[in-house]
Motif scaffolding. Structure first.
Motif, PDB file in Angstrom:
ATOM      1  N   TYR A 148       1.060  -1.448   0.272  1.00 57.52           N
ATOM      2  CA  TYR A 148      -0.201  -0.059   0.141  1.00 57.52           C
ATOM      3  C   TYR A 148       0.759   1.239  -0.250  1.00 57.52           C
ATOM      4  O   TYR A 148       0.251   2.268   0.223  1.00 57.52           O
ATOM      5  CB  TYR A 148      -1.310  -0.066   1.038  1.00 57.52           C
ATOM      6  CG  TYR A 148      -1.875  -0.810   1.403  1.00 57.52           C
ATOM      7  CD1 TYR A 148      -3.477  -0.797   0.710  1.00 57.52           C
ATOM      8  CD2 TYR A 148      -1.596  -2.304   1.965  1.00 57.52           C
ATOM      9  CE1 TYR A 148      -3.349  -1.874   0.441  1.00 57.52           C
ATOM     10  CE2 TYR A 148      -2.707  -3.213   1.870  1.00 57.52           C
ATOM     11  CZ  TYR A 148      -3.284  -3.720   1.442  1.00 57.52           C
ATOM     12  OH  TYR A 148      -4.522  -4.485   0.870  1.00 57.52           O
ATOM     13  N   LYS A 149       2.117   0.767  -0.012  1.00 58.51           N
ATOM     14  CA  LYS A 149       3.405   2.625  -0.251  1.00 58.51           C
ATOM     15  C   LYS A 149       3.987   2.459  -1.144  1.00 58.51           C
ATOM     16  O   LYS A 149       4.143   1.033  -2.049  1.00 58.51           O
ATOM     17  CB  LYS A 149       4.142   2.279   0.881  1.00 58.51           C
ATOM     18  CG  LYS A 149       2.988   2.752   2.276  1.00 58.51           C
ATOM     19  CD  LYS A 149       3.793   2.948   3.411  1.00 58.51           C
ATOM     20  CE  LYS A 149       2.686   2.879   4.489  1.00 58.51           C
ATOM     21  NZ  LYS A 149       4.010   3.128   5.873  1.00 58.51           N
ATOM     22  N   LEU A 150       4.646   3.363  -1.708  1.00 53.79           N
ATOM     23  CA  LEU A 150       5.963   3.346  -3.144  1.00 53.79           C
ATOM     24  C   LEU A 150       7.491   4.047  -2.262  1.00 53.79           C
ATOM     25  O   LEU A 150       7.502   4.165  -1.497  1.00 53.79           O
ATOM     26  CB  LEU A 150       5.729   4.940  -3.850  1.00 53.79           C
ATOM     27  CG  LEU A 150       4.570   4.450  -4.116  1.00 53.79           C
ATOM     28  CD1 LEU A 150       4.013   6.575  -5.175  1.00 53.79           C
ATOM     29  CD2 LEU A 150       3.986   3.661  -5.733  1.00 53.79           C
ATOM     30  N   ASN A 151       7.665   2.252  -2.679  1.00 58.44           N
ATOM     31  CA  ASN A 151       9.540   2.909  -2.435  1.00 58.44           C
ATOM     32  C   ASN A 151      10.035   3.378  -3.470  1.00 58.44           C
ATOM     33  O   ASN A 151       9.052   3.945  -4.062  1.00 58.44           O
ATOM     34  CB  ASN A 151       9.882   1.034  -2.443  1.00 58.44           C
ATOM     35  CG  ASN A 151      10.515   0.467  -3.815  1.00 58.44           C
ATOM     36  OD1 ASN A 151      10.440   0.817  -4.833  1.00 58.44           O
ATOM     37  ND2 ASN A 151      10.556  -0.672  -3.416  1.00 58.44           N
ATOM     38  N   GLN A 152      11.216   4.294  -3.209  1.00 60.96           N
ATOM     39  CA  GLN A 152      11.685   5.126  -4.353  1.00 60.96           C
ATOM     40  C   GLN A 152      11.587   4.581  -5.798  1.00 60.96           C
ATOM     41  O   GLN A 152      11.651   5.302  -6.978  1.00 60.96           O
ATOM     42  CB  GLN A 152      13.400   5.415  -3.603  1.00 60.96           C
ATOM     43  CG  GLN A 152      14.016   6.489  -4.751  1.00 60.96           C
ATOM     44  CD  GLN A 152      15.129   7.053  -3.965  1.00 60.96           C
ATOM     45  OE1 GLN A 152      15.226   7.118  -2.360  1.00 60.96           O
ATOM     46  NE2 GLN A 152      15.611   7.241  -4.858  1.00 60.96           N
TER      47      GLN A 152
END
Length: 114
Positions: free
Chosen positions: A44-48
């Motif tokens: 549910y999140k974006l890494n770099q």
């Protein structure tokens, strides 16, 4: 997560004609976020890497203006308000809000001859 992606994708594409333009924009933004999130790490999140991919593909003019991974890293740090090393949807939405405000200001200034 796959169910969420499919639901969002289905709603954003198949029901697009049944929604208002703004509702369609919101559904598209949610769908795009979840298309890129969770390929690595938290679903549910974006890494770099995911953030850079979404910028390259979905905001190419903004990405080009950032000129390099160092600036993407700075952007990541700026967006990551909870300092967990990833960008949540809320943090991603704030980027879009800031870009929309900047674009609006640019066009208002242009119309006013500034």
């Amino acid at each position: 997560m796959q169910t969420l992606n499919k639901t969002i994708k289905l709603k954003s594409t198949s029901n697009l004609t049944m929604t208002s333009r703004l509702e369609g924009c919101l559904a598209t933004m949610i769908s795009i976020f979840h298309e890129y999130s969770g390929k690595q790490g938290d679903k549910y999140k974006l890494n770099q890497t995911e953030l850079e991919a979404i910028l390259q593909k979905e905001l190419p003019n903004y990405y080009k203006s950032q000129k390099g991974k160092e600036n993407i890293s700075k952007l990541m740090t700026t967006l990551d308000h909870d300092k967990d090393g990833e960008v949540s949807f809320k943090e991603f939405a704030m980027l879009n809000v800031c870009l929309a405000i900047a674009c609006n200001d640019f066009f208002v200034d242009l119309q006013q001859g500034k």
